[in-house]
Motif scaffolding. Structure first.
Motif, PDB file in Angstrom:
ATOM      1  N   THR A 102       0.854  -1.359   0.355  1.00  0.00           N
ATOM      2  CA  THR A 102      -0.349   0.039   0.110  1.00  0.00           C
ATOM      3  C   THR A 102       0.694   1.426   0.088  1.00  0.00           C
ATOM      4  OG1 THR A 102      -0.172  -0.529   2.586  1.00  0.00           O
ATOM      5  CG2 THR A 102      -2.495  -0.892   0.692  1.00  0.00           C
ATOM      6  N   SER A 103       1.922   0.839   0.961  1.00  0.00           N
ATOM      7  CA  SER A 103       3.118   2.613   1.155  1.00  0.00           C
ATOM      8  C   SER A 103       3.078   3.130  -0.281  1.00  0.00           C
ATOM      9  CB  SER A 103       4.129   2.581   1.662  1.00  0.00           C
ATOM     10  OG  SER A 103       4.621   3.106   1.510  1.00  0.00           O
ATOM     11  N   TYR A 104       3.220   1.225  -1.522  1.00  0.00           N
ATOM     12  CA  TYR A 104       4.218   1.481  -2.745  1.00  0.00           C
ATOM     13  C   TYR A 104       3.116   2.191  -3.389  1.00  0.00           C
ATOM     14  CZ  TYR A 104       6.920   0.719  -6.952  1.00  0.00           C
ATOM     15  OH  TYR A 104       7.097   0.482  -9.008  1.00  0.00           O
ATOM     16  N   ILE A 105       1.228   1.656  -3.652  1.00  0.00           N
ATOM     17  CA  ILE A 105       0.633   2.425  -4.527  1.00  0.00           C
ATOM     18  C   ILE A 105      -0.018   4.197  -4.062  1.00  0.00           C
ATOM     19  CG2 ILE A 105      -1.683   2.527  -4.505  1.00  0.00           C
ATOM     20  CD1 ILE A 105      -2.085  -0.239  -4.530  1.00  0.00           C
ATOM     21  N   GLY A 114       3.740   4.755 -13.471  1.00  0.00           N
ATOM     22  CA  GLY A 114       2.896   3.049 -13.798  1.00  0.00           C
ATOM     23  C   GLY A 114       2.428   2.692 -12.263  1.00  0.00           C
ATOM     24  N   SER A 115       2.269   1.322 -12.160  1.00  0.00           N
ATOM     25  CA  SER A 115       1.715   1.321 -11.289  1.00  0.00           C
ATOM     26  C   SER A 115       2.127  -0.055 -10.245  1.00  0.00           C
ATOM     27  CB  SER A 115       0.187   0.055 -12.110  1.00  0.00           C
ATOM     28  OG  SER A 115       1.138  -1.669 -13.469  1.00  0.00           O
ATOM     29  N   VAL A 116       1.703  -0.720 -10.136  1.00  0.00           N
ATOM     30  CA  VAL A 116       2.343  -1.827  -8.492  1.00  0.00           C
ATOM     31  C   VAL A 116       1.616  -2.981  -9.117  1.00  0.00           C
ATOM     32  CG1 VAL A 116       3.133   0.406  -7.082  1.00  0.00           C
ATOM     33  CG2 VAL A 116       0.511  -1.166  -7.075  1.00  0.00           C
ATOM     34  N   GLY A 117       1.383  -4.257  -7.872  1.00  0.00           N
ATOM     35  CA  GLY A 117       0.742  -5.190  -7.911  1.00  0.00           C
ATOM     36  C   GLY A 117       1.593  -6.207  -7.251  1.00  0.00           C
ATOM     37  N   ALA A 118       0.955  -6.934  -7.564  1.00  0.00           N
ATOM     38  CA  ALA A 118       1.862  -8.859  -6.750  1.00  0.00           C
ATOM     39  C   ALA A 118       1.878  -8.390  -5.065  1.00  0.00           C
ATOM     40  CB  ALA A 118       2.874  -8.687  -7.700  1.00  0.00           C
ATOM     41  N   VAL A 240       8.827  -5.587 -14.648  1.00  0.00           N
ATOM     42  CA  VAL A 240       7.889  -5.095 -14.099  1.00  0.00           C
ATOM     43  C   VAL A 240       8.305  -4.921 -12.245  1.00  0.00           C
ATOM     44  CG1 VAL A 240       5.332  -5.524 -13.181  1.00  0.00           C
ATOM     45  CG2 VAL A 240       5.954  -5.783 -15.275  1.00  0.00           C
ATOM     46  N   ASN A 241       8.299  -3.695 -11.920  1.00  0.00           N
ATOM     47  CA  ASN A 241       9.526  -3.525  -9.984  1.00  0.00           C
ATOM     48  C   ASN A 241       7.931  -3.302  -9.423  1.00  0.00           C
ATOM     49  OD1 ASN A 241      12.432  -3.683 -10.489  1.00  0.00           O
ATOM     50  ND2 ASN A 241      11.451  -1.740 -11.628  1.00  0.00           N
ATOM     51  N   TYR A 242       7.954  -4.476  -7.870  1.00  0.00           N
ATOM     52  CA  TYR A 242       6.862  -4.231  -7.624  1.00  0.00           C
ATOM     53  C   TYR A 242       7.112  -3.330  -6.097  1.00  0.00           C
ATOM     54  CZ  TYR A 242       4.311  -7.545 -10.690  1.00  0.00           C
ATOM     55  OH  TYR A 242       3.449  -8.192 -11.624  1.00  0.00           O
TER      56      TYR A 242
END
Length: 494
Positions: A102-105, A114-118, A240-242
């Motif tokens: 949630t911190s990264y989002i 861009g986006s995050v996730g996983a 993709v970096n998460y």
């Protein structure tokens, strides 16, 4: 009614007025039922020791385009061994991962990147998606269309070009990322992680094709996901970096995605991963990205399925589902709230809370306290509220739970925890989340208490965006009607 402890005179009054007092007691009991839920203590554990898989309880609203989905840990999971080490989830680790995600989002929303996730998935069965700690997953296949309705498959062929059965792939369902991917051969360990399903082999698929550099699809990756080109093959590369330190990189390709007999996506774009960083646990094959940005499954199927999808995150002992498209039967009643999209970060789905009701009483916080909005996220574990709102919720909840004090030690960012070992059952105050437009989530006890703790936390600050976690979403069908600009909720769907 117990009278043994009353004084004799009071006892005589009760006996002489039994008709009226019993009626009043019934009214009080009814009022209590409206404000509280009495449940066995064992039901508040994340996975009860005697849990068995009860399967699907309700038909999905779109019964023509759906795949089963379940929690990665529990009796319904295809990846769960039921071994003690598999069933015993470390809630502390789960909450740490939740905070990182949630911190990264929040970073993405504030920096327009861009986006995050996983990480923590929801497992769907025709497109298998599994989550690391608490989220559900599904199974799908890439390649031929011969896969079963319980997994995502990729089509493999023999050297004589004769089709074999598609290879099922269990993947994490993630609404906060945009690039789907699975591990592909060659995929040596430790550059790749162990997975339960056979690795996807591009050499055995007649429909596989690498995306060339310079193509519109490759350019679409942009600086967020593009990773250059292969100097020898002119193949597009992705990365993709998460937010929790994980990453994946490999070749950007197309193949036929089969999620069920009725869900077949030709020329499906996804990452063919040849290396990962970090541990994508639960032995899943990759990520099924359902974010609102370019490249996601939603974006690739918008024309065919009306730019909408839904899911029902189940409890560990039940089966849920992932569905493409909106409801097809008018009999399914959804409550709706407006969907808010950030044009600089279109990946994320944002909604607005307007009120919270605890034990029948609305929290006394102004509507402006909810102004930052909240991300609807399949991977976030617990709901995060602005500090002012959370403080009011915590005070009301602690007051209603005073009989179970004193408080036990906090678990990570969950600071309202109880030791219920002395109690065979617990009286839990009802909690409802009220969204803009009037849509309401009436939470079940297991969506209020997570392993003895109030399953809510405060955001880092009043200006920080909140989250609606999957603990609170479970058993509801959540419809992301992106084309219609709204999010719908249907109770008791799994």
């Amino acid at each position: 009614m117990k009278v043994s402890s009353l004084q004799p005179m009071l006892l005589l009054i009760i006996l002489s007025s039994s008709c009226c007092l019993s009626a009043n007691a019934g009214a009080r009991d009814h009022h209590e039922l409206q404000r509280f839920m009495v449940v066995p203590t064992s039901s508040l554990k994340h996975i009860p020791e005697d849990a068995t898989c009860s399967g699907h309880k309700v038909k999905p609203s779109n019964s023509t385009a759906w795949v089963p989905m379940n929690r990665p840990h529990g009796p319904c999971s295809s990846t769960s061994s039921r071994a003690s080490e598999d069933m015993g989830i470390d809630v502390d680790d789960m909450l740490l991962w939740d905070q990182l995600r949630t911190s990264y989002i929040r970073t993405q929303l504030s920096t327009d990147v861009g986006s995050v996730g996983a990480g923590i998935p929801i497992i769907a069965r025709s497109t298998t998606v599994s989550n690391r700690d608490y989220t559900p997953s599904s199974t799908a296949s890439v390649g031929t269309n011969s896969g079963t309705s319980k997994s995502i498959q990729k089509s493999d062929q023999t050297t004589t070009n004769e089709h074999q059965d598609a290879v099922s792939q269990t993947v994490v369902v993630d609404t906060s990322s945009d690039i789907p991917w699975v591990q592909c051969l060659p995929c040596p360990i430790p550059q790749c992680h162990l997975q339960k399903d056979p690795l996807y082999d591009p050499a055995k698929s007649s429909t596989f094709a690498p995306i060339p550099c310079g193509s519109p699809a490759c350019k679409e990756l942009g600086s967020s996901y593009g990773n250059g080109c292969s100097p020898t093959t002119d193949e597009c590369k992705y990365i993709v970096n998460y937010g929790d330190g994980k990453a994946t990189t490999g070749t950007y390709v197309t193949d036929t995605l089969t999620m069920s007999p009725t869900i077949v996506v030709k020329d499906f774009r996804f990452g063919c991963s040849h290396a990962v960083r970090g541990s994508f646990s639960n032995q899943n094959a990759g990520i099924l990205a359902l974010g609102g940005g370019r490249g996601s499954l939603l974006e690739q199927t918008a024309d065919a399925y009306g730019n909408a999808f839904s899911y029902c995150i189940p409890k560990p002992s039940s089966a849920g589902f992932l569905s493409l498209g909106g409801p097809v039967e008018a009999s399914f009643k959804f409550e709706y709230t407006p969907l808010i999209k950030n044009k600089h970060a279109p990946t994320f789905y944002i909604v607005h809370l307007e009120a919270i009701i605890v034990a029948g009483k609305q929290l006394g916080v102004p509507p402006t306290a909810f102004a930052t909005g909240a991300v609807m996220d399949s991977g976030a574990v617990v709901t995060q509220l602005p500090p002012q709102v959370y403080a009011a919720l915590r005070a009301a909840f602690r007051s209603a739970m005073a009989a179970y004090g004193p408080l036990a030690a906090s678990v990570r960012n969950l600071d309202t925890c109880y030791d219920f070992t002395r109690f065979p059952e617990v009286k839990v105050p009802k909690v409802s989340l009220v969204f803009a437009g009037g849509a309401t989530l009436d939470l079940e006890p297991a969506s209020i208490i997570l392993d003895g703790c109030l399953a809510f936390a405060a955001t880092p600050g009043e200006e920080s965006v909140g989250f609606i976690g999957n603990v609170q979403q479970q058993t509801y069908e959540v419809l992301y009607d992106v084309g219609g600009g709204k999010v719908g909720f249907r109770r008791g769907a799994c």
